[in-house]
Scaffold this motif. Sequence first.
Motif, mmCIF file in Angstrom:
data_model
loop_
_atom_site.group_PDB
_atom_site.id
_atom_site.type_symbol
_atom_site.label_atom_id
_atom_site.label_comp_id
_atom_site.label_asym_id
_atom_site.label_seq_id
_atom_site.Cartn_x
_atom_site.Cartn_y
_atom_site.Cartn_z
ATOM 1 N N GLY A 382 0.725 -1.207 0.076
ATOM 2 C CA GLY A 382 -0.020 0.100 0.038
ATOM 3 C C GLY A 382 0.863 1.355 -0.030
ATOM 4 N N MET A 383 2.262 1.092 -0.154
ATOM 5 C CA MET A 383 2.886 2.181 -0.036
ATOM 6 C C MET A 383 2.798 3.137 -1.200
ATOM 7 S SD MET A 383 7.316 2.347 -0.537
ATOM 8 C CE MET A 383 7.006 1.701 -1.925
ATOM 9 N N GLY A 384 2.545 4.732 -0.827
ATOM 10 C CA GLY A 384 2.128 5.611 -1.986
ATOM 11 C C GLY A 384 3.345 6.201 -2.461
ATOM 12 N N ILE A 385 3.496 6.422 -3.737
ATOM 13 C CA ILE A 385 4.669 6.730 -4.537
ATOM 14 C C ILE A 385 4.147 8.056 -5.386
ATOM 15 C CG2 ILE A 385 6.183 6.386 -6.357
ATOM 16 C CD1 ILE A 385 5.417 3.314 -5.637
ATOM 17 N N TYR A 386 5.186 9.202 -5.232
ATOM 18 C CA TYR A 386 4.580 10.449 -5.423
ATOM 19 C C TYR A 386 5.594 11.209 -6.527
ATOM 20 C CZ TYR A 386 0.931 9.616 -2.112
ATOM 21 O OH TYR A 386 0.007 8.896 -1.119
ATOM 22 N N CYS A 387 5.250 12.024 -7.295
ATOM 23 C CA CYS A 387 5.911 12.713 -8.296
ATOM 24 C C CYS A 387 5.585 14.154 -8.345
ATOM 25 C CB CYS A 387 6.295 12.154 -9.649
ATOM 26 S SG CYS A 387 7.536 13.018 -10.561
ATOM 27 N N GLN A 388 6.350 15.179 -8.324
ATOM 28 C CA GLN A 388 6.132 16.653 -8.301
ATOM 29 C C GLN A 388 6.852 17.473 -9.217
ATOM 30 O OE1 GLN A 388 3.600 19.013 -6.300
ATOM 31 N NE2 GLN A 388 3.881 19.939 -8.057
ATOM 32 N N ILE A 389 6.448 17.917 -10.163
ATOM 33 C CA ILE A 389 7.634 19.186 -10.839
ATOM 34 C C ILE A 389 7.514 20.254 -10.138
ATOM 35 C CG2 ILE A 389 7.934 19.856 -13.119
ATOM 36 C CD1 ILE A 389 8.230 16.949 -12.998
ATOM 37 N N VAL A 390 8.674 20.864 -9.954
ATOM 38 C CA VAL A 390 8.735 22.338 -9.528
ATOM 39 C C VAL A 390 9.376 23.221 -10.643
ATOM 40 C CG1 VAL A 390 9.694 23.749 -7.693
ATOM 41 C CG2 VAL A 390 8.810 21.464 -7.216
ATOM 42 N N ARG A 391 8.793 24.166 -10.995
ATOM 43 C CA ARG A 391 9.234 25.117 -11.809
ATOM 44 C C ARG A 391 10.036 26.375 -11.370
ATOM 45 N NH1 ARG A 391 3.061 25.580 -13.689
ATOM 46 N NH2 ARG A 391 2.766 23.431 -14.673
ATOM 47 N N TYR A 392 11.151 26.566 -11.849
ATOM 48 C CA TYR A 392 12.316 27.652 -11.389
ATOM 49 C C TYR A 392 11.855 28.887 -12.303
ATOM 50 C CZ TYR A 392 14.891 24.259 -8.610
ATOM 51 O OH TYR A 392 15.221 23.418 -7.911
ATOM 52 N N ILE A 393 10.719 29.582 -11.959
ATOM 53 C CA ILE A 393 10.288 30.651 -12.795
ATOM 54 C C ILE A 393 11.310 32.008 -12.605
ATOM 55 C CG2 ILE A 393 8.545 32.271 -13.583
ATOM 56 C CD1 ILE A 393 8.195 29.298 -14.077
ATOM 57 N N PRO A 394 11.693 32.520 -13.681
ATOM 58 C CA PRO A 394 12.766 33.803 -13.410
ATOM 59 C C PRO A 394 12.052 34.884 -12.973
ATOM 60 C CG PRO A 394 12.462 33.355 -15.572
ATOM 61 C CD PRO A 394 11.968 32.308 -14.900
ATOM 62 N N LYS A 395 12.295 35.670 -11.891
ATOM 63 C CA LYS A 395 11.634 37.082 -11.481
ATOM 64 C C LYS A 395 11.772 38.108 -12.501
ATOM 65 C CE LYS A 395 11.927 36.046 -6.807
ATOM 66 N NZ LYS A 395 12.179 36.493 -5.308
#
Length: 395
Positions: A382-395
């Motif tokens: 039952g182990m949960g497995i997750y993936c998240q994309i993080v964007r490096y947006i220029p200021k």
Amino acid sequence: MSSGWRRISITICLALIVLSILFVAFSAATNAPYTAQSVADEYNLPIGQSMFENQSILGQQDSISVPLISNVGFLQHQITALDIQGLLMTLTTGMVPFDFSTVSSEGIDSYGDVVNVEGPGFLTFEGDKLAVKSPNNYVWGYSTPYKWLVKTDTGVDVVENGTVVKSVPENEIKNLDYHNDYYNSSTIRSWYNYDAHNGSTFTLEKGMKGFSDGRNNISAADVPVIFGHDVVDYASEYPTGSPILLYSGNYTEEDGEAYGTSLGSHAEYGDSIREVNARQFVDAWNGTVIPPNSTSSGKDYVYFESAVDPTAPGGSAAHGVCPPARALRAAVTAEGFGLPVGMTWDEDAVLFGYNPAQDITVTNNHDYPVLIKMWTEGEGTGMGIYCQIVRYIPK
């Protein structure tokens, strides 16, 4: 103020006035025709080299002095800087420091020192002028072998920057003292005995090449000096040739696409082995930063357990990697990236013959970097497995 100091002050002021008159009268007629290219060629300036605030573009060379009689105009920068000692030296020797403001556009003062540059800049040409350019918002390059081993008929050669510096016979390989957090003498012996053939290489130290802003390649020793030890650590974790984000200016992190799944059960392959492999896949990809319009794999030195599978080539496979692969696939394709190389759209997401860490690759088609975050929650089937994309947006 004493009369002696008053006389000295008056003398200095008169000297400056005279020098200013000389400058106005003769500078246009007597200055030598220097160009940025001629100065760079004559004094072997390190075009493309990374540079920081207050460094001299001359490197270790002495300052450049030229004859005063043909460069009276160069007195201006000494006068402007109130460089009294320098002026006296010039008048005594007849040689004046070269005025770099005549051949530069930005980032270089009249004495050839780097100014108004934040972060690791680099010396370049800007049109027909010299310039030290501040880094772009993002700078990236590709790791490249700088020091490596080559297997030979009798042992290994140690190669540094393309030159063989030592040959080690087979019976002395065990005494090699090369190591970091990811390999040691045992790793090297295993490579030599089981993986390598004549001509195979094993990378010991990595430099950087192929910079996004066109600056010069750098050696392994220069990587931490210019870009910090964190870059060295990151590059050590990934296969040679990987794109490495070396510098980031002002940016904000923005959550991108995400996906989650669970390990599930396939008892025929051994769920305990599957859990190990799933966690290894997550470790291989978590923390991967992909620069703009670049392609990256997961980490190096990640190993997977084999489970018996009569349908797989060779009769075994790293079962358990497909659930985290599906999470990665879903997140990156929802982000607008293509299907990762080494994957399929099927439930068994990883193609046979592809190492889930080193061979699968993801291409970031954004104009800014992205971070891949992966993690697990719980344990067992039952182990949960997750993936998240993080964007490096220029200021």
